[in-house]
Motif scaffolding. Structure first.
Motif, PDB file in Angstrom:
ATOM      1  N   MET A   1       0.823  -1.187   0.000  1.00 36.81           N
ATOM      2  CA  MET A   1       0.000   0.000   0.000  1.00 36.81           C
ATOM      3  C   MET A   1       0.868   1.253   0.000  1.00 36.81           C
ATOM      4  O   MET A   1       0.392   2.325  -0.303  1.00 36.81           O
ATOM      5  CB  MET A   1      -0.895  -0.073   1.227  1.00 36.81           C
ATOM      6  CG  MET A   1      -2.215   0.574   1.125  1.00 36.81           C
ATOM      7  SD  MET A   1      -3.168   0.199  -0.313  1.00 36.81           S
ATOM      8  CE  MET A   1      -4.557   1.161   0.055  1.00 36.81           C
ATOM      9  N   SER A   2       2.153   1.114   0.309  1.00 35.87           N
ATOM     10  CA  SER A   2       3.010   2.292   0.327  1.00 35.87           C
ATOM     11  C   SER A   2       3.196   2.865  -1.070  1.00 35.87           C
ATOM     12  O   SER A   2       3.378   4.067  -1.225  1.00 35.87           O
ATOM     13  CB  SER A   2       4.366   1.963   0.949  1.00 35.87           C
ATOM     14  OG  SER A   2       5.092   1.107   0.090  1.00 35.87           O
ATOM     15  N   ASN A   3       3.134   2.010  -2.095  1.00 37.69           N
ATOM     16  CA  ASN A   3       3.239   2.506  -3.459  1.00 37.69           C
ATOM     17  C   ASN A   3       2.061   3.411  -3.793  1.00 37.69           C
ATOM     18  O   ASN A   3       2.225   4.422  -4.473  1.00 37.69           O
ATOM     19  CB  ASN A   3       3.292   1.351  -4.462  1.00 37.69           C
ATOM     20  CG  ASN A   3       4.647   0.693  -4.487  1.00 37.69           C
ATOM     21  OD1 ASN A   3       5.647   1.285  -4.121  1.00 37.69           O
ATOM     22  ND2 ASN A   3       4.672  -0.542  -4.930  1.00 37.69           N
ATOM     23  N   PHE A   4       0.888   3.057  -3.319  1.00 36.03           N
ATOM     24  CA  PHE A   4      -0.291   3.883  -3.559  1.00 36.03           C
ATOM     25  C   PHE A   4      -0.135   5.237  -2.880  1.00 36.03           C
ATOM     26  O   PHE A   4      -0.470   6.274  -3.460  1.00 36.03           O
ATOM     27  CB  PHE A   4      -1.546   3.161  -3.063  1.00 36.03           C
ATOM     28  CG  PHE A   4      -2.810   3.924  -3.337  1.00 36.03           C
ATOM     29  CD1 PHE A   4      -3.241   4.121  -4.633  1.00 36.03           C
ATOM     30  CD2 PHE A   4      -3.553   4.440  -2.295  1.00 36.03           C
ATOM     31  CE1 PHE A   4      -4.405   4.831  -4.888  1.00 36.03           C
ATOM     32  CE2 PHE A   4      -4.716   5.138  -2.549  1.00 36.03           C
ATOM     33  CZ  PHE A   4      -5.147   5.336  -3.839  1.00 36.03           C
ATOM     34  N   SER A   5       0.404   5.241  -1.667  1.00 28.81           N
ATOM     35  CA  SER A   5       0.643   6.502  -0.961  1.00 28.81           C
ATOM     36  C   SER A   5       1.657   7.351  -1.705  1.00 28.81           C
ATOM     37  O   SER A   5       1.487   8.571  -1.827  1.00 28.81           O
ATOM     38  CB  SER A   5       1.144   6.228   0.458  1.00 28.81           C
ATOM     39  OG  SER A   5       0.180   5.518   1.179  1.00 28.81           O
ATOM     40  N   GLN A   6       2.692   6.718  -2.215  1.00 30.78           N
ATOM     41  CA  GLN A   6       3.697   7.434  -3.006  1.00 30.78           C
ATOM     42  C   GLN A   6       3.055   8.052  -4.235  1.00 30.78           C
ATOM     43  O   GLN A   6       3.340   9.202  -4.583  1.00 30.78           O
ATOM     44  CB  GLN A   6       4.774   6.457  -3.484  1.00 30.78           C
ATOM     45  CG  GLN A   6       6.051   6.467  -2.713  1.00 30.78           C
ATOM     46  CD  GLN A   6       7.066   5.554  -3.395  1.00 30.78           C
ATOM     47  OE1 GLN A   6       6.760   4.413  -3.722  1.00 30.78           O
ATOM     48  NE2 GLN A   6       8.253   6.062  -3.595  1.00 30.78           N
ATOM     49  N   LEU A   7       2.194   7.299  -4.881  1.00 32.45           N
ATOM     50  CA  LEU A   7       1.515   7.765  -6.078  1.00 32.45           C
ATOM     51  C   LEU A   7       0.650   8.985  -5.776  1.00 32.45           C
ATOM     52  O   LEU A   7       0.705   9.998  -6.488  1.00 32.45           O
ATOM     53  CB  LEU A   7       0.665   6.630  -6.637  1.00 32.45           C
ATOM     54  CG  LEU A   7       0.028   6.796  -7.990  1.00 32.45           C
ATOM     55  CD1 LEU A   7       1.089   6.806  -9.077  1.00 32.45           C
ATOM     56  CD2 LEU A   7      -0.946   5.666  -8.238  1.00 32.45           C
ATOM     57  N   GLY A  36       7.830  15.527 -13.180  1.00 32.41           N
ATOM     58  CA  GLY A  36       6.942  14.802 -12.276  1.00 32.41           C
ATOM     59  C   GLY A  36       6.125  13.744 -12.997  1.00 32.41           C
ATOM     60  O   GLY A  36       5.897  12.650 -12.472  1.00 32.41           O
ATOM     61  N   MET A  37       5.695  14.069 -14.200  1.00 36.63           N
ATOM     62  CA  MET A  37       4.921  13.093 -14.976  1.00 36.63           C
ATOM     63  C   MET A  37       5.789  11.903 -15.379  1.00 36.63           C
ATOM     64  O   MET A  37       5.306  10.773 -15.435  1.00 36.63           O
ATOM     65  CB  MET A  37       4.312  13.758 -16.212  1.00 36.63           C
ATOM     66  CG  MET A  37       3.255  14.802 -15.883  1.00 36.63           C
ATOM     67  SD  MET A  37       1.895  14.178 -14.881  1.00 36.63           S
ATOM     68  CE  MET A  37       1.121  13.095 -16.053  1.00 36.63           C
ATOM     69  N   GLN A  38       7.066  12.143 -15.641  1.00 33.73           N
ATOM     70  CA  GLN A  38       7.977  11.033 -15.943  1.00 33.73           C
ATOM     71  C   GLN A  38       8.154  10.142 -14.716  1.00 33.73           C
ATOM     72  O   GLN A  38       8.157   8.916 -14.828  1.00 33.73           O
ATOM     73  CB  GLN A  38       9.336  11.568 -16.409  1.00 33.73           C
ATOM     74  CG  GLN A  38      10.299  10.491 -16.845  1.00 33.73           C
ATOM     75  CD  GLN A  38       9.825   9.737 -18.070  1.00 33.73           C
ATOM     76  OE1 GLN A  38       9.261  10.319 -18.976  1.00 33.73           O
ATOM     77  NE2 GLN A  38      10.062   8.447 -18.097  1.00 33.73           N
ATOM     78  N   GLU A  39       8.280  10.754 -13.543  1.00 34.09           N
ATOM     79  CA  GLU A  39       8.378   9.975 -12.304  1.00 34.09           C
ATOM     80  C   GLU A  39       7.092   9.173 -12.083  1.00 34.09           C
ATOM     81  O   GLU A  39       7.136   8.021 -11.654  1.00 34.09           O
ATOM     82  CB  GLU A  39       8.627  10.900 -11.115  1.00 34.09           C
ATOM     83  CG  GLU A  39       9.998  11.531 -11.097  1.00 34.09           C
ATOM     84  CD  GLU A  39      10.170  12.542  -9.960  1.00 34.09           C
ATOM     85  OE1 GLU A  39       9.355  12.546  -9.019  1.00 34.09           O
ATOM     86  OE2 GLU A  39      11.124  13.327 -10.046  1.00 34.09           O
ATOM     87  N   LEU A  40       5.962   9.808 -12.385  1.00 37.63           N
ATOM     88  CA  LEU A  40       4.673   9.138 -12.251  1.00 37.63           C
ATOM     89  C   LEU A  40       4.590   7.933 -13.183  1.00 37.63           C
ATOM     90  O   LEU A  40       4.139   6.853 -12.787  1.00 37.63           O
ATOM     91  CB  LEU A  40       3.552  10.132 -12.568  1.00 37.63           C
ATOM     92  CG  LEU A  40       2.126   9.640 -12.431  1.00 37.63           C
ATOM     93  CD1 LEU A  40       1.813   9.290 -10.987  1.00 37.63           C
ATOM     94  CD2 LEU A  40       1.172  10.696 -12.929  1.00 37.63           C
ATOM     95  N   LYS A  41       5.063   8.096 -14.395  1.00 39.63           N
ATOM     96  CA  LYS A  41       5.066   7.004 -15.364  1.00 39.63           C
ATOM     97  C   LYS A  41       5.924   5.847 -14.858  1.00 39.63           C
ATOM     98  O   LYS A  41       5.519   4.686 -14.917  1.00 39.63           O
ATOM     99  CB  LYS A  41       5.603   7.503 -16.697  1.00 39.63           C
ATOM    100  CG  LYS A  41       5.734   6.441 -17.758  1.00 39.63           C
ATOM    101  CD  LYS A  41       6.396   7.009 -18.989  1.00 39.63           C
ATOM    102  CE  LYS A  41       6.839   5.898 -19.893  1.00 39.63           C
ATOM    103  NZ  LYS A  41       7.750   6.340 -20.925  1.00 39.63           N
ATOM    104  N   ASN A  42       7.124   6.160 -14.357  1.00 41.10           N
ATOM    105  CA  ASN A  42       8.022   5.122 -13.865  1.00 41.10           C
ATOM    106  C   ASN A  42       7.436   4.411 -12.642  1.00 41.10           C
ATOM    107  O   ASN A  42       7.535   3.185 -12.524  1.00 41.10           O
ATOM    108  CB  ASN A  42       9.390   5.706 -13.531  1.00 41.10           C
ATOM    109  CG  ASN A  42      10.116   6.184 -14.769  1.00 41.10           C
ATOM    110  OD1 ASN A  42       9.845   5.738 -15.875  1.00 41.10           O
ATOM    111  ND2 ASN A  42      11.038   7.115 -14.589  1.00 41.10           N
ATOM    112  N   LEU A  43       6.833   5.170 -11.741  1.00 39.25           N
ATOM    113  CA  LEU A  43       6.218   4.583 -10.552  1.00 39.25           C
ATOM    114  C   LEU A  43       5.037   3.702 -10.950  1.00 39.25           C
ATOM    115  O   LEU A  43       4.878   2.589 -10.431  1.00 39.25           O
ATOM    116  CB  LEU A  43       5.768   5.673  -9.578  1.00 39.25           C
ATOM    117  CG  LEU A  43       5.126   5.201  -8.279  1.00 39.25           C
ATOM    118  CD1 LEU A  43       6.063   4.294  -7.497  1.00 39.25           C
ATOM    119  CD2 LEU A  43       4.707   6.394  -7.437  1.00 39.25           C
ATOM    120  N   ALA A  44       4.237   4.174 -11.892  1.00 39.98           N
ATOM    121  CA  ALA A  44       3.089   3.390 -12.351  1.00 39.98           C
ATOM    122  C   ALA A  44       3.556   2.079 -12.982  1.00 39.98           C
ATOM    123  O   ALA A  44       2.957   1.032 -12.757  1.00 39.98           O
ATOM    124  CB  ALA A  44       2.263   4.196 -13.346  1.00 39.98           C
TER     125      ALA A  44
END
Length: 90
Positions: A1-7, A36-44
Motif C-alpha cells: 500500500m506504500s506505493n499507492f501513498s507514493q503515487l 513529475g509526470m515522468q516519475e509518475l510514469k516510472n512509478l506506475a
C-alpha cells in the motif's frame, strides 16, 4: 500500500506546478510538471509489474498440487461428413 501513498503524494505535489504552468504560464513550472509526470510514469510501471508478479505467484501457488481440468474438446466430424467434391470431367 506504500506505493499507492507514493503515487498520491506525487500527484498532489504536482498540483501547484500544474496551476503555475496552466494559469500563470510559468514555463519553469512546465519543466517540473514534465519531470513529475515522468516519475509518475516510472512509478506506475513499477506498480504494474509488482501487481502482475503478485497475481502470477498467487495463481500458481494454490494450484501447485492439483492440475486444472482441460476444457472439453469438440468431437471430430465423422469421415462421411468430410467427403471431397467430385472431380470435374474434361
Amino acid at each position: 500500500m506504500s506505493n499507492f501513498s507514493q503515487l498520491k503524494d506525487l500527484v498532489m505535489g504536482l498540483e501547484s506546478d500544474f496551476e503555475k504552468f496552466y494559469d500563470k504560464k510559468n514555463s519553469a513550472a512546465g519543466t517540473r510538471v514534465r519531470k513529475g509526470m515522468q516519475e509518475l510514469k516510472n512509478l506506475a510501471q513499477s506498480i504494474r509489474t509488482e501487481v502482475q508478479n503478485a497475481k502470477n505467484s498467487a495463481a500458481a501457488a494454490p494450484d501447485a498440487g492439483a492440475a486444472k481440468a482441460a476444457p472439453a474438446k469438440k468431437a471430430a466430424a465423422p469421415a462421411a461428413a468430410k467427403k471431397a467434391a467430385p472431380a470435374k470431367k474434361k
